[in-house]
Motif scaffolding. Structure first.
Motif, mmCIF file in Angstrom:
data_model
loop_
_atom_site.group_PDB
_atom_site.id
_atom_site.type_symbol
_atom_site.label_atom_id
_atom_site.label_comp_id
_atom_site.label_asym_id
_atom_site.label_seq_id
_atom_site.Cartn_x
_atom_site.Cartn_y
_atom_site.Cartn_z
ATOM 1 N N UNK A 342 0.781 -1.172 -0.253
ATOM 2 C CA UNK A 342 0.049 0.016 0.142
ATOM 3 C C UNK A 342 0.850 1.248 0.065
ATOM 4 N N UNK A 343 1.797 1.142 0.842
ATOM 5 C CA UNK A 343 2.941 2.193 0.862
ATOM 6 C C UNK A 343 3.589 2.708 -0.343
ATOM 7 N N UNK A 344 3.975 1.473 -0.931
ATOM 8 C CA UNK A 344 4.609 1.658 -2.543
ATOM 9 C C UNK A 344 3.661 2.148 -3.563
ATOM 10 N N UNK A 345 2.360 1.790 -3.383
ATOM 11 C CA UNK A 345 1.568 2.087 -4.467
ATOM 12 C C UNK A 345 0.902 3.614 -4.228
ATOM 13 N N UNK A 346 0.804 3.883 -3.073
ATOM 14 C CA UNK A 346 0.492 5.223 -2.814
ATOM 15 C C UNK A 346 1.707 6.477 -3.235
ATOM 16 N N UNK A 347 3.071 5.955 -2.839
ATOM 17 C CA UNK A 347 4.085 6.768 -3.185
ATOM 18 C C UNK A 347 4.078 6.856 -4.714
ATOM 19 N N UNK A 348 3.971 5.757 -5.508
ATOM 20 C CA UNK A 348 3.683 5.753 -6.939
ATOM 21 C C UNK A 348 2.505 6.758 -7.635
ATOM 22 N N UNK A 349 1.540 6.698 -6.979
ATOM 23 C CA UNK A 349 0.514 7.625 -7.257
ATOM 24 C C UNK A 349 0.888 9.075 -7.343
ATOM 25 N N UNK A 350 1.669 9.285 -6.175
ATOM 26 C CA UNK A 350 1.981 10.840 -5.870
ATOM 27 C C UNK A 350 3.097 11.471 -6.875
ATOM 28 N N UNK A 351 3.993 10.164 -6.965
ATOM 29 C CA UNK A 351 5.414 10.855 -7.600
ATOM 30 C C UNK A 351 5.302 10.327 -9.099
ATOM 31 N N UNK A 352 4.775 9.395 -9.698
ATOM 32 C CA UNK A 352 4.994 8.932 -11.062
ATOM 33 C C UNK A 352 4.504 10.026 -11.900
ATOM 34 N N UNK A 353 5.617 10.474 -12.803
ATOM 35 C CA UNK A 353 5.127 11.755 -13.690
ATOM 36 C C UNK A 353 3.821 11.233 -14.543
ATOM 37 N N UNK A 354 3.516 9.816 -14.849
ATOM 38 C CA UNK A 354 2.462 9.736 -15.519
ATOM 39 C C UNK A 354 1.146 9.471 -14.841
ATOM 40 N N UNK A 355 1.071 9.715 -13.391
ATOM 41 C CA UNK A 355 0.140 9.794 -12.669
ATOM 42 C C UNK A 355 0.106 11.233 -12.056
ATOM 43 N N UNK A 356 0.216 11.579 -10.565
ATOM 44 C CA UNK A 356 0.059 12.731 -10.101
ATOM 45 C C UNK A 356 1.332 13.526 -10.109
ATOM 46 N N UNK A 357 2.380 12.967 -10.513
ATOM 47 C CA UNK A 357 3.748 13.678 -10.289
ATOM 48 C C UNK A 357 4.092 14.856 -10.827
ATOM 49 N N UNK A 358 3.403 14.782 -12.197
ATOM 50 C CA UNK A 358 3.938 15.795 -13.290
ATOM 51 C C UNK A 358 2.733 16.941 -13.201
ATOM 52 N N UNK A 359 1.624 16.409 -13.224
ATOM 53 C CA UNK A 359 0.542 17.365 -13.845
ATOM 54 C C UNK A 359 -0.057 18.164 -12.392
ATOM 55 N N UNK A 360 0.316 17.712 -11.213
ATOM 56 C CA UNK A 360 0.123 18.611 -9.761
ATOM 57 C C UNK A 360 1.224 19.516 -9.581
ATOM 58 N N UNK A 361 1.061 20.884 -9.293
ATOM 59 C CA UNK A 361 2.244 21.855 -9.292
ATOM 60 C C UNK A 361 2.177 22.341 -7.743
ATOM 61 N N UNK A 362 3.236 22.711 -7.210
ATOM 62 C CA UNK A 362 3.299 23.634 -6.121
ATOM 63 C C UNK A 362 3.572 25.045 -6.489
ATOM 64 N N UNK A 363 3.147 25.855 -5.711
ATOM 65 C CA UNK A 363 3.246 27.464 -5.845
ATOM 66 C C UNK A 363 3.340 28.141 -4.627
ATOM 67 N N UNK A 364 4.220 29.038 -4.344
ATOM 68 C CA UNK A 364 4.110 29.591 -2.922
ATOM 69 C C UNK A 364 4.030 31.197 -3.038
ATOM 70 N N UNK A 365 3.416 31.857 -2.049
ATOM 71 C CA UNK A 365 3.486 33.314 -1.889
ATOM 72 C C UNK A 365 4.071 33.430 -0.654
ATOM 73 N N UNK A 366 5.113 34.441 -0.667
ATOM 74 C CA UNK A 366 6.142 34.438 0.610
ATOM 75 C C UNK A 366 6.410 36.120 0.803
ATOM 76 N N UNK A 367 6.573 36.521 2.114
ATOM 77 C CA UNK A 367 6.891 37.966 2.088
ATOM 78 C C UNK A 367 8.321 38.134 1.168
ATOM 79 N N UNK A 368 8.223 39.353 0.757
ATOM 80 C CA UNK A 368 9.673 39.643 -0.133
ATOM 81 C C UNK A 368 10.971 39.323 0.792
ATOM 82 N N UNK A 369 10.877 39.864 2.255
ATOM 83 C CA UNK A 369 12.027 39.831 2.783
ATOM 84 C C UNK A 369 12.633 38.301 3.159
ATOM 85 N N UNK A 370 11.547 37.522 3.002
ATOM 86 C CA UNK A 370 12.121 36.037 2.977
ATOM 87 C C UNK A 370 12.982 35.593 1.910
#
Ligand code: SAH
Length: 396
Positions: A342-370
């Motif tokens: 189950x752990x390996x399967x869920x890792x593959x779902x999240x990380x595999x570029x053909x599954x969620x790995x490539x189509x999901x993105x992270x984007x952040x807003x941070x104070x300029x001073x950071x």
């Protein structure tokens, strides 16, 4: 819902795709989120926090690492937009509990922005065991409770109602659910795509083009636009403006994770029902409607009030956050084969570029001073540590 919409369209003519989407998803009586909820294995679509607890744990670590990098402020509001079943906040709070000694001097509270009464009930059960009380109407939060480890939790219909203060915002698969306008380039110029009733077939909907330009075509299409079909989500723009103003004024950060593009894609409007693609115009209110998030638009709407990082692919973000190490630890600690698989399967779902790995993105807003580069800062001060999860090269 279809009958209600058909009556409305017959009486007052076609509506924008945004109006149609708003009605189908969040109509107070019949909307998809209001009535069905839909998130999870037994629902219509599955999301990363529902696949693996590791996802939320790594996000919890991201927040703690930012809180430390920003000098450990004495209060912290965790604000989640569209929390679904409450799983992501639950996983984050578990990390906060495990690191209680680090956070011991910090006053933590949770603020959930949720339109769906049905989902807010599920969130209440997940996070408090159901021990919540509705608030009288004169208060901005419509419900409040205490988490299983003693953290106060408040529910709101709108981000504007969340009290000001140093806050970490989180929007996972939230912006893709907000209503979009659709535009088509024609020989006569830009036209808005509208939803109308098909005169040939009773109670069937169809797309039509506005006969002339509309206020939206004038406001939302940039003169330098090169695509022939464009989707714009003004509600997402307004929310990002609010987040950026709040972060600029009170400090904190926002993490947005979603499927999307950087201003390049065209027609991404689609529906999901029982984990299968569903015609967006058929049986409105019974399926999730969604469109890819345009991160270039979100960046623009931050209007320079904050710095932005990303979008970076989910598999890169999670790798930078240490998902591989976390997986190894969980595998070592799990005795039975089924759990390991189950752990390996869920890792593959999240990380595999053909599954969620490539189509999901992270984007952040941070104070300029950071993000001030060390050599531009006062040399006597130590440089800010890099932002976890993001590659320095993605600095915009
Ligand atoms: N973040 C969760 C759920 C994603 S589904 C997960 O990843 O599992 C989208 C969520 O946004 C649902 O909770 C839905 O009810 C909520 N939502 C949709 N439109 C909203 C709006 N306009 N304001 C607040 N919440 C909204």
């Amino acid at each position: 819902m279809l009958r209600h919409l058909a009556r409305k369209l017959r009486a007052s003519g076609p509506v924008t795709v945004a109006e149609y989407m708003r009605e189908a998803l969040t109509n107070p009586g019949q909307g998809y989120y209001t009535r069905r909820g839909g998130v999870g294995e037994s629902g219509d679509f599955i999301t990363s926090p529902e696949i693996s607890q590791v996802f939320g744990e790594l996000i919890g670590i991201w927040y703690i690492s930012e809180w430390m990098a920003m000098g450990k402020p004495s209060t912290l509001q965790l604000v989640e937009l569209g929390p679904g079943r409450g799983t992501l906040t639950e996983d984050i709070l578990r990390v906060f509990k495990q690191l209680a000694s680090v956070l011991s001097k910090c006053d933590v509270s949770v603020h959930l922005v949720e339109v769906s009464p049905k989902l807010s009930e599920i969130q209440a059960v997940t996070l408090t065991g159901g021990k919540v009380q509705p608030n009288p109407e004169d208060k901005s939060a419509y419900m409040e409770g205490i988490s299983k480890n003693g953290i106060p939790i408040f529910w709101y219909s709108n981000i504007q109602d969340v009290p000001p203060g140093y806050s970490f915002y989180l929007a996972h698969e939230f912006f893709d659910a907000l209503p979009i306008h659709k535009f088509q380039r024609t020989e006569k110029g830009w036209r808005e795509v509208l939803v109308d009733i098909d005169p040939e077939v009773p109670d069937q909907l169809r797309f039509v083009l506005s006969p002339s330009r509309t206020p939206a075509t004038q406001n939302f299409i940039q003169p330098e636009e090169t695509r022939d079909h464009v989707e714009v989500c003004p509600e997402a723009g307004v929310i990002v403006q609010r987040l950026a103003s709040r972060i600029e004024k009170d400090g904190g950060a926002a993490l947005v994770a979603d499927y999307g593009h950087d201003g390049t894609k065209t027609d991404t409007f689609r529906g999901f029902r029982n984990h299968k693609l569903h015609d967006v115009l058929s049986a409105p209110g019974t399926a999730d409607l969604t469109a890819d998030v345009d991160f270039s638009y979100l960046r623009k709407m931050a209007q320079g009030r904050t710095a932005t990082l990303g979008p970076i692919k989910q598999r890169e973000f999670l790798k930078n956050m240490g998902i591989d190490l976390r997986l190894q630890v969980l595998l070592q600690n799990s005795g039975d084969t089924a759990t390991r698989q189950q752990l390996l399967h869920s890792y593959d779902m999240l990380m595999n570029p053909e599954k969620m790995g490539d189509c999901f993105n992270f984007f952040a807003l941070l104070p300029h001073h950071r993000l001030v580069h060390p050599d531009k800062k006062d040399k006597s001060k130590s440089p800010s540590p890099p932002v976890a999860g993001f590659n320095e090269l993605l600095l915009k």
